[in-house]
Scaffold this motif. Sequence first.
Motif, PDB file in Angstrom:
ATOM      1  N   MET A   1     105.888  -6.515  43.215  1.00 34.12           N
ATOM      2  CA  MET A   1     104.643  -7.209  42.735  1.00 34.12           C
ATOM      3  C   MET A   1     104.817  -8.592  43.532  1.00 34.12           C
ATOM      4  O   MET A   1     103.598  -9.095  44.026  1.00 34.12           O
ATOM      5  CB  MET A   1     104.620  -7.365  41.379  1.00 34.12           C
ATOM      6  CG  MET A   1     104.228  -6.100  40.633  1.00 34.12           C
ATOM      7  SD  MET A   1     103.990  -6.223  38.981  1.00 34.12           S
ATOM      8  CE  MET A   1     102.351  -7.196  38.986  1.00 34.12           C
ATOM      9  N   ILE A   2     106.028  -9.265  43.714  1.00 29.67           N
ATOM     10  CA  ILE A   2     105.974 -10.554  44.070  1.00 29.67           C
ATOM     11  C   ILE A   2     105.809 -10.581  45.548  1.00 29.67           C
ATOM     12  O   ILE A   2     105.020 -11.387  46.199  1.00 29.67           O
ATOM     13  CB  ILE A   2     107.197 -11.226  43.795  1.00 29.67           C
ATOM     14  CG1 ILE A   2     107.131 -11.662  42.152  1.00 29.67           C
ATOM     15  CG2 ILE A   2     107.781 -12.503  44.825  1.00 29.67           C
ATOM     16  CD1 ILE A   2     108.529 -12.450  41.717  1.00 29.67           C
ATOM     17  N   VAL A   3     106.593  -9.355  46.196  1.00 32.58           N
ATOM     18  CA  VAL A   3     106.083  -9.373  47.626  1.00 32.58           C
ATOM     19  C   VAL A   3     104.665  -9.161  47.953  1.00 32.58           C
ATOM     20  O   VAL A   3     104.174  -9.526  48.901  1.00 32.58           O
ATOM     21  CB  VAL A   3     107.059  -8.378  48.106  1.00 32.58           C
ATOM     22  CG1 VAL A   3     106.809  -8.036  49.555  1.00 32.58           C
ATOM     23  CG2 VAL A   3     108.605  -8.961  48.265  1.00 32.58           C
ATOM     24  N   ALA A   4     103.955  -8.102  47.243  1.00 41.44           N
ATOM     25  CA  ALA A   4     102.919  -7.712  47.462  1.00 41.44           C
ATOM     26  C   ALA A   4     101.982  -8.824  47.256  1.00 41.44           C
ATOM     27  O   ALA A   4     100.748  -9.176  47.714  1.00 41.44           O
ATOM     28  CB  ALA A   4     102.345  -6.762  46.384  1.00 41.44           C
TER      29      ALA A   4
ATOM     30  N   GLN B   1     102.732 -12.078  47.651  1.00 34.19           N
ATOM     31  CA  GLN B   1     102.761 -12.958  48.893  1.00 34.19           C
ATOM     32  C   GLN B   1     101.915 -12.270  50.103  1.00 34.19           C
ATOM     33  O   GLN B   1     101.194 -13.253  50.782  1.00 34.19           O
ATOM     34  CB  GLN B   1     104.364 -13.124  49.287  1.00 34.19           C
ATOM     35  CG  GLN B   1     104.944 -14.136  48.278  1.00 34.19           C
ATOM     36  CD  GLN B   1     106.395 -13.918  48.550  1.00 34.19           C
ATOM     37  OE1 GLN B   1     106.737 -13.421  49.501  1.00 34.19           O
ATOM     38  NE2 GLN B   1     107.267 -14.732  47.919  1.00 34.19           N
ATOM     39  N   TRP B   2     101.913 -11.048  50.131  1.00 29.94           N
ATOM     40  CA  TRP B   2     101.288 -10.225  51.133  1.00 29.94           C
ATOM     41  C   TRP B   2      99.666 -10.705  50.981  1.00 29.94           C
ATOM     42  O   TRP B   2      98.841 -11.083  51.918  1.00 29.94           O
ATOM     43  CB  TRP B   2     101.766  -8.836  51.390  1.00 29.94           C
ATOM     44  CG  TRP B   2     100.668  -8.047  52.171  1.00 29.94           C
ATOM     45  CD1 TRP B   2     101.011  -7.991  53.519  1.00 29.94           C
ATOM     46  CD2 TRP B   2      99.568  -7.737  52.065  1.00 29.94           C
ATOM     47  NE1 TRP B   2     100.067  -7.113  54.009  1.00 29.94           N
ATOM     48  CE2 TRP B   2      98.958  -6.902  53.275  1.00 29.94           C
ATOM     49  CE3 TRP B   2      98.929  -7.270  51.045  1.00 29.94           C
ATOM     50  CZ2 TRP B   2      97.983  -5.830  53.533  1.00 29.94           C
ATOM     51  CZ3 TRP B   2      97.626  -6.311  51.034  1.00 29.94           C
ATOM     52  CH2 TRP B   2      97.270  -6.131  52.351  1.00 29.94           C
ATOM     53  N   ALA B   3      99.443 -10.461  49.806  1.00 37.35           N
ATOM     54  CA  ALA B   3      97.821 -10.571  49.429  1.00 37.35           C
ATOM     55  C   ALA B   3      97.375 -11.991  49.928  1.00 37.35           C
ATOM     56  O   ALA B   3      96.239 -11.970  50.289  1.00 37.35           O
ATOM     57  CB  ALA B   3      97.365 -10.042  48.289  1.00 37.35           C
TER      58      ALA B   3
ATOM     59  N   LEU C   1      94.588  -7.569  43.296  1.00 33.22           N
ATOM     60  CA  LEU C   1      94.916  -6.532  42.079  1.00 33.22           C
ATOM     61  C   LEU C   1      95.470  -5.290  42.885  1.00 33.22           C
ATOM     62  O   LEU C   1      96.547  -4.573  42.453  1.00 33.22           O
ATOM     63  CB  LEU C   1      93.705  -6.212  41.416  1.00 33.22           C
ATOM     64  CG  LEU C   1      94.127  -5.425  39.979  1.00 33.22           C
ATOM     65  CD1 LEU C   1      95.302  -5.959  39.234  1.00 33.22           C
ATOM     66  CD2 LEU C   1      92.795  -5.121  39.406  1.00 33.22           C
ATOM     67  N   PRO C   2      94.776  -4.618  43.817  1.00 35.78           N
ATOM     68  CA  PRO C   2      95.503  -3.446  44.466  1.00 35.78           C
ATOM     69  C   PRO C   2      96.572  -3.494  45.169  1.00 35.78           C
ATOM     70  O   PRO C   2      97.626  -2.882  45.071  1.00 35.78           O
ATOM     71  CB  PRO C   2      94.345  -3.160  45.536  1.00 35.78           C
ATOM     72  CG  PRO C   2      93.058  -3.597  45.195  1.00 35.78           C
ATOM     73  CD  PRO C   2      93.497  -4.884  44.436  1.00 35.78           C
ATOM     74  N   ALA C   3      96.895  -4.826  45.701  1.00 30.17           N
ATOM     75  CA  ALA C   3      98.184  -5.016  46.260  1.00 30.17           C
ATOM     76  C   ALA C   3      99.330  -5.192  45.190  1.00 30.17           C
ATOM     77  O   ALA C   3     100.442  -4.747  45.387  1.00 30.17           O
ATOM     78  CB  ALA C   3      98.256  -6.276  46.894  1.00 30.17           C
TER      79      ALA C   3
END
Length: 129
Positions: free
Chosen positions: A112-115, A117-119, A14-16
Motif C-alpha cells: 500500500m505504501i509503494v502504491a 507513492q506511485w499514485a 484508492l484503486p492503487a
Amino acid sequence: MSETDQQTEERPTLPALLKGWRRKCPNCGSGPLLSGYLKVRDTCPVCREDLHHHRADDGPAYLTLLIVGHLMAPLLLFVFETWRPEPLTLFTIFAVGCSGLSLYLLPRLKGMIVAFQWAKQMHGFGESS
C-alpha cells in the motif's frame, strides 16, 4: 499551466491502494509487486512499470505496530477482565496472535505504501523514462 503539470497523468489513489493491499503492481494490477516476503521488484513483469523508485523504508513496520497494538491491547484487556485466564495461557495466545497479525499485515502495508507513492508520483514515479 506549467509543462510538468501537462505531462503528469492523474493516477487514482484508492484503486492503487487496493492493488497494493493485494501485493500487485499499482499500474496494471496483475503483476506481482513483491519478489519475496518484502522485496519490491525493480519492474513489473507484466506492464514493465518501474517500481525501484519506492521509499517505503520503516513505514510499513510503524503502521503494522500501530494497527496490531491498537487491536490487541483492548482485546487483551477484555479477555483478562472477562475470563481471567492463567498468565502463561494469556501470553501464549496473544504472542501468537500478535505475531500472526504482524506477519499478515507487513507485506500488505508495504504494498500500500509503494502504491501510494506511485499514485502520488512521489520519489521519481512521475518521471517519464
